[in-house]
Design a protein around this motif. Structure first.
Motif, short mmCIF file in Angstrom:
data_model
loop_
_atom_site.label_atom_id
_atom_site.label_comp_id
_atom_site.label_asym_id
_atom_site.label_seq_id
_atom_site.Cartn_x
_atom_site.Cartn_y
_atom_site.Cartn_z
N ASP A 1 0.56 -1.19 -0.21
CA ASP A 1 0.35 -0.08 0.03
C ASP A 1 0.58 1.05 -0.05
N LEU B 1 -10.85 0.59 -6.38
CA LEU B 1 -9.30 0.96 -6.03
C LEU B 1 -9.35 1.52 -7.99
N TYR C 1 -6.70 -1.17 2.33
CA TYR C 1 -8.08 -1.09 1.90
C TYR C 1 -9.28 -1.52 2.12
#
Length: 304
Positions: free
Chosen positions: A164, A257, A187
Motif C-alpha cells: 500500500d 480502487l 484497503y
C-alpha cells in the motif's frame, strides 16, 4: 461512527507532509564494497524523516553511463531490509537504480524505536495523530524524494514498487511515473478485517478484541489511510496486484480502487505462484521502462 470528512483527511496529510518538509533529509552515503559487484555499486544511505527520525536504505547504482530507470522499494511490512526483494535476481541491479528503504522501527532504522511483527499495524492506532503509520508514510515520501535527487536516475522512468505504501507515496509527492502495488494493509481495512483471520489484518481484529472500547477510534484512524482516497492523486501508470480470484482482495474486490486511479491501470490477479506473479511484474516494469532484454535479468529458473 462519525468518520473524518474528506477535508479533514486532506488536512491531516497536509499537516503531516508540511511537518516532514521542516526536516532536511541530510543524507549520509557510505560505499558498501562487500555488496558491490562488477555491474552495480551499493551504498548505505541514512536520511532524516519526520520526528526527526533517522532512516536507513540501500542504494544500488548500475555500472556505466546513466541515467538509468529506477525502482524505489518503500518500507515493507517486515522487520528485515533487503537490497532488492527476496527472489529477485541480483542482475536487476545491472539495469535499474534501486533504492530500498527501512521505515522507522525496521532493522537498521530501529533506534530509538524497534517495531514488533505482528504489532506494528496497530501501534498508536487509537489516535490518528499518534498512529505509527503517519510517520512511516512520511518515511516513504522522504525516500522517494531522496531517490529523485540522484543524477543517475532517469526521471521519466521511476517505478515505485511495494505494498500500500507504494501507492500512498506516489500519491503524496511528485516523481513516480509507474507504480506496482499489492494492497494488503489499507484497503477498506475496517470493513474487510472482520472477514479474515489472516495476518496482517488479523492484527486489527486482535486489537479490537483486546480493546473493544477503542473500536470506533480505530475505524476513524483507518479512514485517513484508505487507498481509495489517495487514488485520484496517482497519475502514474499502475500495476495493481490483486489476490487470486475468490480471495479477500481479488480483482473484483479491488475494482473501486482501480476505477479511482487517475492514470492507466492494469489489474493482475494472482496465479498463486511466486514465479508467475513475479514474472508478470518484472516484465511489466521492463516494458514500461523500455528494457528489451528482460530475460537477462530474471532469476535463472524463471528464464524460458
Amino acid at each position: 461512527m462519525i468518520e473524518p470528512t474528506p477535508a479533514a483527511v486532506r488536512e491531516y496529510w497536509q499537516e503531516t507532509l508540511g511537518a516532514l518538509a521542516h526536516y532536511p533529509a541530510r543524507p549520509e552515503i557510505e560505499l558498501l564494497p562487500l555488496r558491490s559487484t562488477t555491474f552495480a555499486t551499493l551504498f548505505g544511505v541514512r536520511l532524516t524523516s519526520l520526528g526527526p527520525y533517522r532512516l536507513f536504505g540501500y542504494l544500488s547504482i548500475p555500472t556505466g553511463a546513466g541515467p538509468f530507470p529506477a525502482i524505489y522499494y518503500p518500507p515493507k511490512y517486515q522487520s528485515v531490509l533487503e537490497i532488492i526483494p527476496q527472489g529477485t535476481a541480483n542482475l536487476q541491479r545491472s539495469r535499474y537504480v534501486t533504492f530500498a528503504l527501512a521505515g522507522r522501527g525496521q532493522r537498521n532504522a530501529d533506534t530509538p524505536y524497534a517495531a514488533m511483527f505482528p504489532g506494528l499495524l496497530t501501534e498508536g492506532i487509537d489516535r490518528a495523530a499518534s498512529y505509527v503509520f503517519r510517520g512511516i508514510v512520511a518515511d516513504s515520501v522522504r525516500g522517494l524524494e531522496f531517490l529523485l535527487t540522484r543524477a543517475e536516475v532517469d526521471p521519466a522512468r521511476v517505478v515505485v514498487a511495494g505494498n500500500d505504501l507504494a501507492l500512498i507515496a506516489a500519491a503524496s509527492t511528485a516523481g513516480a511515473t509507474h507504480v506496482v502495488t499489492t494492497p494488503a494493509l489499507f484497503y477498506k481495512t475496517a470493513e474487510l478485517a472482520p472477514k479474515t483471520q489472516a495476518y496482517p489484518l488479523e492484527e486489527i481484529n486482535d486489537y479490537v478484541r483486546t480493546y473493544p472500547a477503542r473500536a470506533e477510534a480505530v475505524r476513524r484512524t483507518l479512514a485517513h489511510y484508505d487507498l481509495v482516497s489517495f487514488a485520484p492523486r496517482v497519475a502514474a501508470a499502475t500495476l495493481l496486484m490483486a489476490g487470486a480470484p475468490g480471495t479477500l482482495l481479488d480483482g473484483a474486490a479491488l475494482q473501486p480502487l482501480a476505477a479511482a486511479l487517475r492514470g492507466p491501470v492494469t489489474v493482475y490477479e494472482s496465479r498463486q505462484s511466486l514465479y508467475k506473479d513475479g514474472l508478470y511484474a518484472e516484465q511489466w516494469m521492463a516494458a514500461q521502462c523500455d528494457i528489451a532484454d528482460v530475460e537477462s535479468i530474471l532469476p535463472e529458473h524463471w528464464r524460458g
